[in-house]
Design a protein around this motif. Structure first.
Motif, PDB file in Angstrom:
ATOM      1  N   CYS A  62       0.848  -1.178   0.000  1.00  0.00           N
ATOM      2  CA  CYS A  62       0.000   0.000   0.000  1.00  0.00           C
ATOM      3  C   CYS A  62       0.892   1.239   0.000  1.00  0.00           C
ATOM      4  CB  CYS A  62      -0.906  -0.014   1.231  1.00  0.00           C
ATOM      5  SG  CYS A  62      -1.975   1.439   1.361  1.00  0.00           S
ATOM      6  N   VAL A  63       0.613   2.176  -0.893  1.00  0.00           N
ATOM      7  CA  VAL A  63       1.484   3.345  -1.003  1.00  0.00           C
ATOM      8  C   VAL A  63       1.128   4.432   0.004  1.00  0.00           C
ATOM      9  CG1 VAL A  63       2.002   2.914  -3.425  1.00  0.00           C
ATOM     10  CG2 VAL A  63       0.025   4.322  -2.833  1.00  0.00           C
ATOM     11  N   TYR A  64       0.053   4.240   0.778  1.00  0.00           N
ATOM     12  CA  TYR A  64      -0.332   5.259   1.749  1.00  0.00           C
ATOM     13  C   TYR A  64       0.649   5.276   2.933  1.00  0.00           C
ATOM     14  CZ  TYR A  64      -3.766   8.253   4.196  1.00  0.00           C
ATOM     15  OH  TYR A  64      -4.407   9.297   4.823  1.00  0.00           O
ATOM     16  N   HIS A  65       0.865   4.099   3.547  1.00  0.00           N
ATOM     17  CA  HIS A  65       1.787   4.023   4.686  1.00  0.00           C
ATOM     18  C   HIS A  65       2.803   2.889   4.540  1.00  0.00           C
ATOM     19  CE1 HIS A  65      -1.728   6.179   6.385  1.00  0.00           C
ATOM     20  NE2 HIS A  65      -0.791   6.896   6.992  1.00  0.00           N
ATOM     21  N   GLY A  66       2.809   2.222   3.379  1.00  0.00           N
ATOM     22  CA  GLY A  66       3.854   1.254   3.112  1.00  0.00           C
ATOM     23  C   GLY A  66       3.595  -0.165   3.575  1.00  0.00           C
ATOM     24  N   TRP A  67       2.420  -0.440   4.119  1.00  0.00           N
ATOM     25  CA  TRP A  67       2.149  -1.809   4.554  1.00  0.00           C
ATOM     26  C   TRP A  67       2.156  -2.739   3.341  1.00  0.00           C
ATOM     27  CZ3 TRP A  67      -2.058  -2.293   8.906  1.00  0.00           C
ATOM     28  CH2 TRP A  67      -1.721  -1.444   9.978  1.00  0.00           C
ATOM     29  N   LYS A  68       2.794  -3.901   3.514  1.00  0.00           N
ATOM     30  CA  LYS A  68       2.957  -4.837   2.401  1.00  0.00           C
ATOM     31  C   LYS A  68       2.361  -6.187   2.767  1.00  0.00           C
ATOM     32  CE  LYS A  68       6.563  -6.925  -0.521  1.00  0.00           C
ATOM     33  NZ  LYS A  68       8.016  -6.990  -0.775  1.00  0.00           N
ATOM     34  N   PHE A  69       1.692  -6.826   1.774  1.00  0.00           N
ATOM     35  CA  PHE A  69       0.972  -8.070   2.014  1.00  0.00           C
ATOM     36  C   PHE A  69       1.400  -9.147   1.038  1.00  0.00           C
ATOM     37  CE2 PHE A  69      -1.497  -4.552   3.559  1.00  0.00           C
ATOM     38  CZ  PHE A  69      -1.958  -4.990   4.793  1.00  0.00           C
ATOM     39  N   ASP A  91       5.426  -6.471   5.951  1.00  0.00           N
ATOM     40  CA  ASP A  91       6.253  -5.292   6.213  1.00  0.00           C
ATOM     41  C   ASP A  91       5.344  -4.157   6.667  1.00  0.00           C
ATOM     42  OD1 ASP A  91       8.541  -3.744   6.407  1.00  0.00           O
ATOM     43  OD2 ASP A  91       8.500  -3.113   4.303  1.00  0.00           O
ATOM     44  N   MET A  92       5.771  -3.462   7.736  1.00  0.00           N
ATOM     45  CA  MET A  92       5.014  -2.352   8.294  1.00  0.00           C
ATOM     46  C   MET A  92       6.007  -1.236   8.633  1.00  0.00           C
ATOM     47  SD  MET A  92       2.217  -2.554  11.402  1.00  0.00           S
ATOM     48  CE  MET A  92       1.175  -3.747  10.561  1.00  0.00           C
ATOM     49  N   PRO A  93       6.513  -0.517   7.608  1.00  0.00           N
ATOM     50  CA  PRO A  93       7.631   0.403   7.816  1.00  0.00           C
ATOM     51  C   PRO A  93       7.302   1.647   8.628  1.00  0.00           C
ATOM     52  CG  PRO A  93       6.825   0.588   5.581  1.00  0.00           C
ATOM     53  CD  PRO A  93       6.122  -0.576   6.195  1.00  0.00           C
ATOM     54  N   ASN A  94       6.032   1.942   8.869  1.00  0.00           N
ATOM     55  CA  ASN A  94       5.706   3.125   9.672  1.00  0.00           C
ATOM     56  C   ASN A  94       5.569   2.793  11.162  1.00  0.00           C
ATOM     57  OD1 ASN A  94       3.231   1.783   9.456  1.00  0.00           O
ATOM     58  ND2 ASN A  94       2.048   3.694   9.544  1.00  0.00           N
ATOM     59  N   GLU A  95       5.888   1.570  11.550  1.00  0.00           N
ATOM     60  CA  GLU A  95       5.903   1.162  12.943  1.00  0.00           C
ATOM     61  C   GLU A  95       7.345   0.883  13.373  1.00  0.00           C
ATOM     62  OE1 GLU A  95       3.355   0.725  15.301  1.00  0.00           O
ATOM     63  OE2 GLU A  95       2.118   1.821  13.850  1.00  0.00           O
ATOM     64  N   PRO A  96       7.657   0.998  14.654  1.00  0.00           N
ATOM     65  CA  PRO A  96       9.017   0.723  15.133  1.00  0.00           C
ATOM     66  C   PRO A  96       9.489  -0.669  14.734  1.00  0.00           C
ATOM     67  CG  PRO A  96       7.700   1.729  16.864  1.00  0.00           C
ATOM     68  CD  PRO A  96       6.751   1.410  15.747  1.00  0.00           C
ATOM     69  N   ALA A  97      10.766  -0.792  14.489  1.00  0.00           N
ATOM     70  CA  ALA A  97      11.332  -2.060  14.024  1.00  0.00           C
ATOM     71  C   ALA A  97      11.066  -3.194  15.010  1.00  0.00           C
ATOM     72  CB  ALA A  97      12.834  -1.899  13.798  1.00  0.00           C
ATOM     73  N   GLU A  98      11.018  -2.886  16.309  1.00  0.00           N
ATOM     74  CA  GLU A  98      10.815  -3.922  17.315  1.00  0.00           C
ATOM     75  C   GLU A  98       9.343  -4.306  17.494  1.00  0.00           C
ATOM     76  OE1 GLU A  98      10.961   0.094  19.435  1.00  0.00           O
ATOM     77  OE2 GLU A  98      12.007  -0.940  17.789  1.00  0.00           O
ATOM     78  N   SER A  99       8.432  -3.590  16.816  1.00  0.00           N
ATOM     79  CA  SER A  99       7.000  -3.859  16.972  1.00  0.00           C
ATOM     80  C   SER A  99       6.626  -5.203  16.340  1.00  0.00           C
ATOM     81  CB  SER A  99       6.189  -2.744  16.314  1.00  0.00           C
ATOM     82  OG  SER A  99       4.812  -3.089  16.273  1.00  0.00           O
TER      83      SER A  99
END
Length: 419
Positions: A89-96, A104-112
């Motif tokens: 998704c190009v809105y916040h980068g979530w990838k499925f 992949d959830m690049p707008n959340e902390p790496a440790e999340s």
């Protein structure tokens, strides 16, 4: 005629409806391979049984399909980036991935670990027989892909086409199961006739006998539907159409070229018509986007028919006066006129059915019965037994007057044992 309750049962196919649950038990044609032509190509919108989906082809060539709305905040995944075996998704980068898992959830902390809690609705796709199929039922019940004869032939011997149709799926199916309309809607004047065999004087047998004796015979695959017309020398012209659950037809024809079709619900008011044509002896030399087994002319670059309700299906009144009943010479466009002008969902509580509608009546009864049985916990047999589709339609001149005896005497031509 149907009651309003039965009409709703037959025509409503969205999530959670009895008919929708039944149809989801089967692998269903969804896309042509040319719509997802190469790895990492643009994703495509796909609406199936009132669900808005996005399909894509991964970097490794595999196929994925998920809900159109991103599970994060609902942005359309059509605008997503197809990359490295996933859709982002190009809105916040979530990838499925193809299973609907967020990888992949690049707008959340790496440790999340939040991404491991997110799962999008996703359905398996499979490429088979020149079609991309979708299975929308329970994963644990996913059956094998249907083994239709046309799926088992070399690609050069098969052509599959599709188009959009502005009516409920059941109206399209019923059109193919209505043999008597051929003697009228598809009639050409004089001794001409585009379908079926001819008498010795050259007259079309379909034109010569517009009121055939009709017989139906239920079977595991659906049912066989025989139309017996008068021929010559005491014989009959038999056209035996096959209805295959849940929405397929096989149309009778002479010779090695065979064809049929199906109608897939887009939503309750729209459907996609599909036509498959195959030659048992050699290549089918037809443009796969423009024609096979009776398909409409399409607006270039789309699946929208050129002849449609907005332009009165390009009716030519002079052609209607001098050449045929409809004023349109394309057989499939004639059928589309018949089914679309009933309305998006025909009000079957007001129709008046006769003996000529025996196959239409059985189609409705059988499909509604299976939907009710599924509600009671009984799974549809045909969905998980692909061998029931090892069958052909029959076009024959024969002295036999009984459908059951006819099928028995021609079983070598009708039932396929080596597929």
């Amino acid at each position: 005629m149907l009651s309003q309750q039965d009409l709703d049962l037959l025509t409503q196919t969205g999530p959670g409806t009895p008919m929708g649950e039944l149809l989801r038990r089967f692998w269903t044609p969804a896309l042509l391979p040319v719509e997802l032509p190469e790895p990492d190509c643009a994703p495509v919108r796909l609406r199936m049984m009132s669900e808005d989906l996005i399909a894509w082809r991964n970097s490794d060539g595999s196929l994925g399909c998920m809900q159109n709305a991103c599970p994060h905040r609902g942005a359309s995944m059509f605008f997503g980036r197809n990359e490295e075996n996933g859709l982002r998704c190009v809105y916040h980068g979530w990838k499925f991935d193809v299973e609907g898992a967020c990888i992949d959830m690049p707008n959340e902390p790496a440790e999340s670990n939040f991404k491991h809690k997110i799962k999008a609705t996703a359905y398996p796709l499979a490429e088979w027989g020149g079609v991309i199929w979708i299975y929308m039922g329970p994963r644990e019940l996913k059956p094998e892909l249907p083994r239709f004869e046309w799926c088992l032939l070399p690609p050069e011997q098969v052509v599959v086409s599709k188009w959009h149709q502005a009516c409920n799926y059941a109206q399209g199916v019923e059109g193919d199961l209505d043999t008597t309309h051929v003697s009228f809607m598809h009639r050409t004047f004089g001794n001409q006739g585009p379908i079926g065999r001819r008498l010795r004087n050259g007259e079309s047998m379909m034109n010569a006998d517009g009121a055939p004796v009709l017989t139906t015979k239920e079977a595991d695959h659906g049912f066989s539907y025989g139309a017996r017309r008068k021929a010559e020398d005491g014989a009959f012209y038999w056209r035996v159409t096959q209805y295959l659950l849940p929405f397929y037809s096989m149309i009778p024809s002479e010779g090695p070229s065979k064809s049929g079709g199906c109608w897939i619900p887009v939503d309750d008011h729209h459907s996609t018509g599909w036509r498959y044509a195959y030659n048992l002896e050699g290549p089918q030399d037809i443009d796969p986007l423009q024609g096979a087994g009776g398909v409409p002319r399409l607006i270039p670059g789309t699946f929208q028919p050129v002849a449609n309700m907005e332009n009165d299906y390009l009716i030519d009144r002079e052609v209607q006066r001098t050449f045929n009943y409809t004023g349109n010479i394309n057989i499939r466009e004639q059928d589309i006129f018949g089914t679309e002008t009933m309305g998006p969902i025909m009000d079957r509580t007001r129709e008046h059915l006769g003996t000529a509608d025996s196959a239409v009546i059985l189609f409705r009864r059988q499909l509604m019965r299976l939907a009710r049985q599924l509600e009671a916990g009984q799974e549809p047999y045909a969905a998980t037994h692909g061998d029931v589709y090892h069958i052909r339609a029959l076009d024959a001149v024969d002295a036999e007057a009984d459908l059951g005896n006819l099928l028995e005497s021609h079983k070598g031509s009708v039932w396929l044992t080596k597929v």
